[in-house]
Write an enzyme that holds these catalytic residues in place. Sequence first.
Site, PDB file in Angstrom:
ATOM      1  N   LEU A 225      21.993  52.817  56.084  1.00  0.00           N
ATOM      2  CA  LEU A 225      22.855  53.968  56.332  1.00  0.00           C
ATOM      3  C   LEU A 225      22.009  55.175  56.708  1.00  0.00           C
ATOM      4  O   LEU A 225      21.043  55.508  56.016  1.00  0.00           O
ATOM      5  CB  LEU A 225      23.679  54.300  55.079  1.00  0.00           C
ATOM      6  CG  LEU A 225      24.703  53.255  54.624  1.00  0.00           C
ATOM      7  CD1 LEU A 225      25.354  53.704  53.323  1.00  0.00           C
ATOM      8  CD2 LEU A 225      25.753  53.031  55.694  1.00  0.00           C
ATOM      9  N   ASP A 226      22.372  55.815  57.800  1.00  0.00           N
ATOM     10  CA  ASP A 226      21.737  57.067  58.201  1.00  0.00           C
ATOM     11  C   ASP A 226      22.662  58.191  57.755  1.00  0.00           C
ATOM     12  O   ASP A 226      23.825  58.261  58.186  1.00  0.00           O
ATOM     13  CB  ASP A 226      21.527  57.102  59.713  1.00  0.00           C
ATOM     14  CG  ASP A 226      20.653  55.951  60.192  1.00  0.00           C
ATOM     15  OD1 ASP A 226      19.641  55.677  59.516  1.00  0.00           O
ATOM     16  OD2 ASP A 226      20.977  55.327  61.222  1.00  0.00           O
TER      17      ASP A 226
END
Length: 288
Positions: free
Chosen positions: A129-130
């Site tokens: 996840l960014d």
Amino acid sequence: MLKKRIAATVVVRDGIVVQSIGFEKYLPVGKPDIAIEFLNQWGVDEIILIDISATKNNTGPQFDVIREVSKKGFVPLTVGGGVSNIEQIRELMNCGADKISINKAAIHNKALITEAAHIFGNQCVVVSLDAIKIDGKYKVYDYILRKHLDIEVFSFAKEAERLGAGEILINSVDRDGSYLGFDIELMNEICAVVNIPVIAAGGAKNANDFIEVFSKTKVSAASAANFFNFFEHSVNITKAKINKEINIRLETFADYKDAEFDSDIRLKKKADDVLESMLYLKIEKEII
């Protein structure tokens, strides 16, 4: 208690390892197989190879590249970039990957998380996840569209765990390439909502940042990309400094246990008589 892990992220763009700055600027570093060979020799606990151009170019994973780099590394290898189906995951495993990182596909094809976990085991599935902070809230960032989505990071991480993810790799877009240290608030909040291991990424400058994130959060591992590439023995020098405060793996011959460091965590020069005595030491090439 399991020891904290030191990971190295190798960011690949169009076949070249790059230094990423804010998900916008990319500076060339070198060939993936050479970078991984050095990181392995310097004692990193695991390697995360992310091909950031595979999804954008719609090429899928570069299996030949993974096959070559896996020959140079003898630590767990996580591979991400362009992964969109089970057949690709199976082929990456055959090429030498130990774990698979899913980013874009995890957002748009959540069933892939469950299917991959069912076939290969939860421990092989890493959801990447960014995260970017918008108006005080952490949102999922889409690196292809180059904008944040209306998806709250923590609820998505919790759902990813429910669907079968065995690990969360959380990268701070705000800290990427900044050398400002890990986002402690982000890491604490993500650890509070999931019960699976969390890998922190984004912002590491030196060993002090690892010490801080391990001391102030419950992350299982922390990863750096940029600074590991720019000075020799970067990993085991970093580990030596961390190990003075936090017990981690330090298994290379060059352990730097008695070393002294300056404010930038660079090795201080030993006394001339010590250096002279070291000229007569015979050190066999180690195999890690």
